[in-house]
Design an enzyme around this catalytic site. Structure first.
Site, mmCIF file in Angstrom:
data_model
loop_
_atom_site.group_PDB
_atom_site.id
_atom_site.type_symbol
_atom_site.label_atom_id
_atom_site.label_comp_id
_atom_site.label_asym_id
_atom_site.label_seq_id
_atom_site.Cartn_x
_atom_site.Cartn_y
_atom_site.Cartn_z
ATOM 1 N N THR A 42 0.821 -1.215 0.000
ATOM 2 C CA THR A 42 0.000 0.000 0.000
ATOM 3 C C THR A 42 0.856 1.268 0.000
ATOM 4 O O THR A 42 1.969 1.261 0.548
ATOM 5 C CB THR A 42 -0.911 0.008 1.242
ATOM 6 O OG1 THR A 42 -1.524 1.296 1.362
ATOM 7 C CG2 THR A 42 -0.171 -0.271 2.534
ATOM 8 N N ASP A 43 0.294 2.349 -0.530
ATOM 9 C CA ASP A 43 0.997 3.643 -0.494
ATOM 10 C C ASP A 43 1.076 4.200 0.930
ATOM 11 O O ASP A 43 1.849 5.126 1.189
ATOM 12 C CB ASP A 43 0.325 4.667 -1.424
ATOM 13 C CG ASP A 43 -1.108 5.030 -1.042
ATOM 14 O OD1 ASP A 43 -1.685 4.396 -0.136
ATOM 15 O OD2 ASP A 43 -1.662 5.957 -1.669
ATOM 16 N N GLU A 44 0.268 3.639 1.849
ATOM 17 C CA GLU A 44 0.268 4.184 3.224
ATOM 18 C C GLU A 44 1.618 4.003 3.907
ATOM 19 O O GLU A 44 1.892 4.659 4.913
ATOM 20 C CB GLU A 44 -0.835 3.532 4.067
ATOM 21 C CG GLU A 44 -2.198 3.855 3.531
ATOM 22 C CD GLU A 44 -3.292 3.947 4.570
ATOM 23 O OE1 GLU A 44 -3.000 3.909 5.770
ATOM 24 O OE2 GLU A 44 -4.444 4.066 4.155
ATOM 25 N N TYR A 53 -1.874 -0.093 11.093
ATOM 26 C CA TYR A 53 -2.098 -0.809 9.820
ATOM 27 C C TYR A 53 -0.915 -0.567 8.881
ATOM 28 O O TYR A 53 -0.313 -1.518 8.363
ATOM 29 C CB TYR A 53 -3.408 -0.342 9.157
ATOM 30 C CG TYR A 53 -3.457 -0.669 7.676
ATOM 31 C CD1 TYR A 53 -3.578 -1.988 7.240
ATOM 32 C CD2 TYR A 53 -3.345 0.338 6.706
ATOM 33 C CE1 TYR A 53 -3.592 -2.296 5.864
ATOM 34 C CE2 TYR A 53 -3.361 0.044 5.352
ATOM 35 C CZ TYR A 53 -3.480 -1.273 4.938
ATOM 36 O OH TYR A 53 -3.490 -1.577 3.585
ATOM 37 N N LYS A 94 2.008 -3.152 7.346
ATOM 38 C CA LYS A 94 2.247 -3.372 5.906
ATOM 39 C C LYS A 94 3.703 -3.041 5.553
ATOM 40 O O LYS A 94 4.314 -3.701 4.721
ATOM 41 C CB LYS A 94 1.291 -2.518 5.068
ATOM 42 C CG LYS A 94 -0.168 -2.900 5.167
ATOM 43 C CD LYS A 94 -0.491 -4.272 4.588
ATOM 44 C CE LYS A 94 -0.451 -4.292 3.090
ATOM 45 N NZ LYS A 94 -0.879 -5.627 2.554
HETATM 46 P P1 NAD Z 1 -10.393 -6.601 2.405
HETATM 47 O O1 NAD Z 1 -10.382 -6.216 3.828
HETATM 48 O O2 NAD Z 1 -11.586 -6.300 1.571
HETATM 49 O O3 NAD Z 1 -10.106 -8.162 2.261
HETATM 50 C C1 NAD Z 1 -9.113 -8.827 2.995
HETATM 51 C C2 NAD Z 1 -9.298 -10.318 2.790
HETATM 52 O O4 NAD Z 1 -8.259 -10.999 3.499
HETATM 53 C C3 NAD Z 1 -10.634 -10.853 3.332
HETATM 54 O O5 NAD Z 1 -11.212 -11.746 2.425
HETATM 55 C C4 NAD Z 1 -10.226 -11.565 4.611
HETATM 56 O O6 NAD Z 1 -11.092 -12.642 4.957
HETATM 57 C C5 NAD Z 1 -8.829 -12.061 4.243
HETATM 58 N N1 NAD Z 1 -8.000 -12.311 5.434
HETATM 59 C C6 NAD Z 1 -7.828 -11.496 6.495
HETATM 60 N N2 NAD Z 1 -7.013 -12.084 7.404
HETATM 61 C C7 NAD Z 1 -6.641 -13.280 6.868
HETATM 62 C C8 NAD Z 1 -5.812 -14.319 7.313
HETATM 63 N N3 NAD Z 1 -5.180 -14.266 8.500
HETATM 64 N N4 NAD Z 1 -5.651 -15.400 6.517
HETATM 65 C C9 NAD Z 1 -6.288 -15.481 5.331
HETATM 66 N N5 NAD Z 1 -7.105 -14.536 4.864
HETATM 67 C C10 NAD Z 1 -7.274 -13.435 5.621
HETATM 68 O O7 NAD Z 1 -9.096 -5.944 1.780
HETATM 69 P P2 NAD Z 1 -8.801 -5.274 0.367
HETATM 70 O O8 NAD Z 1 -9.202 -3.862 0.425
HETATM 71 O O9 NAD Z 1 -9.291 -6.168 -0.696
HETATM 72 O O10 NAD Z 1 -7.198 -5.300 0.389
HETATM 73 C C11 NAD Z 1 -6.479 -6.407 -0.130
HETATM 74 C C12 NAD Z 1 -4.997 -6.102 -0.062
HETATM 75 O O11 NAD Z 1 -4.714 -4.904 -0.794
HETATM 76 C C13 NAD Z 1 -4.483 -5.858 1.347
HETATM 77 O O12 NAD Z 1 -3.212 -6.442 1.466
HETATM 78 C C14 NAD Z 1 -4.391 -4.335 1.463
HETATM 79 O O13 NAD Z 1 -3.394 -3.966 2.382
HETATM 80 C C15 NAD Z 1 -4.012 -3.983 0.036
HETATM 81 N N6 NAD Z 1 -4.409 -2.633 -0.423
HETATM 82 C C16 NAD Z 1 -5.715 -2.229 -0.331
HETATM 83 C C17 NAD Z 1 -6.076 -0.981 -0.845
HETATM 84 C C18 NAD Z 1 -7.507 -0.491 -0.809
HETATM 85 O O14 NAD Z 1 -7.756 0.667 -1.186
HETATM 86 N N7 NAD Z 1 -8.481 -1.293 -0.426
HETATM 87 C C19 NAD Z 1 -5.101 -0.164 -1.438
HETATM 88 C C20 NAD Z 1 -3.772 -0.614 -1.471
HETATM 89 C C21 NAD Z 1 -3.444 -1.855 -0.982
HETATM 90 O O1 DAU Z 2 -4.092 4.201 0.458
HETATM 91 C C1 DAU Z 2 -4.340 2.821 0.420
HETATM 92 C C2 DAU Z 2 -5.175 2.424 1.604
HETATM 93 O O2 DAU Z 2 -6.482 2.937 1.347
HETATM 94 C C3 DAU Z 2 -5.236 0.929 1.857
HETATM 95 O O3 DAU Z 2 -3.956 0.471 2.157
HETATM 96 C C4 DAU Z 2 -6.200 0.614 2.991
HETATM 97 O O4 DAU Z 2 -6.332 -0.789 3.157
HETATM 98 C C5 DAU Z 2 -7.558 1.194 2.649
HETATM 99 O O5 DAU Z 2 -8.446 0.995 3.724
HETATM 100 C C6 DAU Z 2 -7.432 2.685 2.349
HETATM 101 O O6 DAU Z 2 -7.071 3.416 3.563
HETATM 102 P P1 DAU Z 2 -7.711 4.834 3.919
HETATM 103 O O7 DAU Z 2 -7.592 5.070 5.353
HETATM 104 O O8 DAU Z 2 -7.195 5.891 3.002
HETATM 105 O O9 DAU Z 2 -9.237 4.518 3.473
HETATM 106 P P2 DAU Z 2 -10.628 4.870 4.164
HETATM 107 O O10 DAU Z 2 -11.685 4.496 3.170
HETATM 108 O O11 DAU Z 2 -10.743 4.347 5.537
HETATM 109 O O12 DAU Z 2 -10.574 6.450 4.267
HETATM 110 C C7 DAU Z 2 -10.391 7.274 3.105
HETATM 111 C C8 DAU Z 2 -10.353 8.724 3.577
HETATM 112 O O13 DAU Z 2 -11.662 9.074 4.057
HETATM 113 C C9 DAU Z 2 -9.428 8.974 4.747
HETATM 114 O O14 DAU Z 2 -8.832 10.254 4.609
HETATM 115 C C10 DAU Z 2 -10.327 8.963 5.969
HETATM 116 C C11 DAU Z 2 -11.631 9.493 5.430
HETATM 117 N N1 DAU Z 2 -12.852 8.947 6.083
HETATM 118 C C12 DAU Z 2 -12.997 7.596 6.172
HETATM 119 C C13 DAU Z 2 -14.101 7.045 6.783
HETATM 120 C C14 DAU Z 2 -14.234 5.545 6.899
HETATM 121 C C15 DAU Z 2 -13.833 9.814 6.552
HETATM 122 O O15 DAU Z 2 -13.725 11.055 6.429
HETATM 123 N N2 DAU Z 2 -14.933 9.263 7.143
HETATM 124 C C16 DAU Z 2 -15.109 7.921 7.306
HETATM 125 O O16 DAU Z 2 -16.125 7.509 7.889
#
Ligand code: NAD
Ligand code: DAU
Length: 355
Positions: free
Chosen positions: A128-130, A153, A157
């Site tokens: 992730t970019d985080e 988190y 990562k």
């Molecule tokens: P998500 O939370 O929707 O899904 C996570 C999945 O992992 C779920 O199906 C969960 O059951 C499974 N899981 C959790 N713990 C586990 C374990 N111990 N063993 C096996 N499976 C397990 O997540 P997502 O948003 O699809 O993210 C997927 C990946 O992409 C993550 O690694 C996250 O860090 C990365 N990522 C997400 C975003 C985003 O914007 N959502 C952006 C950048 C990177």
């Molecule tokens: O940047 C990549 C990341 O993006 C991934 O690695 C994470 O898994 C994914 O959850 C996401 O993280 P963020 O914290 O950026 O996503 P989130 O949707 O939680 O929040 C997006 C932005 O919105 C953030 O600045 C917080 C704000 N927010 C979020 C929620 C849930 C609000 O203002 N209100 C809310 O209720």
């Protein structure tokens, strides 16, 4: 290609499996997932039933941090592993970091070890970019930017990324890491900004915007992320990190207002609430390396894809409702119903430790 996908029942993993099975007539996918609150087999129910995909897709329930379960799945031979499995919600990591360390750090190490012993030819870590922390105005982070995670988190990562680096260096293990920005699209769990705001607006409930709403995120449609993962899986250089993003930088308020407009709902639904502790102000990625080396570019603009995304959630009310039942309600109440107390507790805790 025989592929082990971990966390494939979540948002990005399920979109990736769907994408890969459609792109590769010869792909065989094993989806290894613990099915936490965020894992939902309904996301892939059609693939498990359709004749074209049924024989090429298999689900195994298991925990990436459980060495026995991981060893058992590796009795099958795989050409490659793509590791999506993770605890992913920043706000939850502020409540309890332990599951994040277990899955994201120990889980990654457990998988790496099993994959190394099985002599897997390629391991793609979904990062992730985080991990870079907040980007100053005008700066887009490239892959060599220092790691400065702000939340537990992000720290978990970053630790996983460093483990990958150590396996590449120590064992010449054929892994590479992708770091993507904020995804949106179908099947995203409605704790995340976009599906949460859509779900609340559809019910005329308040839309909780943290702080002043001017935090910037770098939004990418999940299909563009999946296309980048696919390219990296086939052609990415082992030992390298590739950023995926730089598509649409928006403030949270801009995103929320766009959603309200598309849904025909009033801006009076917006509620400014206590900020997220440690909230990164701005994310922005430089993806030049991915674009130049792997010929990737996004196919979706934010304006077009956010409209389709809203349409998808409107058409999948039952899916949304399924996610928002049970334990989700407790989480929502804890997190938003008692938000001021939650934030005060987090801040008081850190002040106590400062002394
Ligand atoms: P998500 O939370 O929707 O899904 C996570 C999945 O992992 C779920 O199906 C969960 O059951 C499974 N899981 C959790 N713990 C586990 C374990 N111990 N063993 C096996 N499976 C397990 O997540 P997502 O948003 O699809 O993210 C997927 C990946 O992409 C993550 O690694 C996250 O860090 C990365 N990522 C997400 C975003 C985003 O914007 N959502 C952006 C950048 C990177
Ligand atoms: O940047 C990549 C990341 O993006 C991934 O690695 C994470 O898994 C994914 O959850 C996401 O993280 P963020 O914290 O950026 O996503 P989130 O949707 O939680 O929040 C997006 C932005 O919105 C953030 O600045 C917080 C704000 N927010 C979020 C929620 C849930 C609000 O203002 N209100 C809310 O209720």
């Amino acid at each position: 290609m025989r592929l082990l996908v971990t966390g494939g029942a979540g948002f990005i993993g399920s979109n990736f499996i769907r994408y890969l099975l459609a792109e590769h007539a010869d792909a065989q996918v094993t989806n290894f997932d613990k099915l936490t609150y965020a894992g939902n087999l309904e996301n892939l129910a059609d693939l498990a039933e359709q004749p074209e995909t049924k024989a090429r897709y298999r689900f195994v329930r298991g925990d990436v941090a459980d060495p026995d379960a991981v060893a058992a799945v590796f009795r099958e031979r795989f050409d490659a592993v793509v590791n999506f499995a993770a605890e992913t919600h920043v706000d939850r990591s502020l409540e309890d970091a332990a599951p994040f360390l277990r899955t994201n750090v120990l889980g990654t190490q457990t998988l790496l070890e099993a994959a190394r012993r099985a002599r897997v030819a390629r391991f793609v870590q979904i990062g992730t970019d985080e991990v870079y922390g907040s980007a100053p105005d005008g700066v887009a982070f490239a892959e060599d930017a220092p790691l400065r995670p702000s939340s537990p988190y992000a720290a978990s990562k970053a630790a996983a990324d460093l483990l990958i680096e150590s396996y590449v260096r120590t064992y010449r293990f054929p892994a590479l890491t992708l770091r993507c920005s904020n995804n949106y699209g179908p099947y995203q769990f409605p704790e995340k900004l976009i599906p949460l705001m859509i779900a609340n607006a559809l019910e005329n409930k308040p839309l909780p915007v943290y702080g002043d709403g001017l935090n910037v995120r770098d939004w990418i449609h999940v299909e563009d992320h999946c296309r980048a993962i696919h390219r990296a899986l086939l052609k990415g250089r082992v030992g390298e990190v590739y950023n995926i993003g730089g598509v649409a930088l928006k403030t949270n308020l801009e995103v929320v207002r766009t959603l309200l407009k598309l849904l025909g709902k009033p801006e009076s639904l917006i509620r400014f609430v206590e900020d997220r502790p440690g909230h990164d102000r701005r994310y922005a990625l430089d993806s030049t390396k991915l674009r130049k080396e792997l010929g990737w570019s996004p196919c979706h603009t934010f304006e077009e894809a956010i409209e389709r995304t809203v349409t998808w959630y409107r058409a999948h009310a039952a899916w949304l409702e399924g996610c928002r039942s049970g334990a989700y309600r407790d989480y929502y109440e804890r997190h938003y119903g008692q938000r001021e107390e939650f934030v005060a507790r987090a801040r008081a805790g850190s002040r106590r430790e400062d002394k």
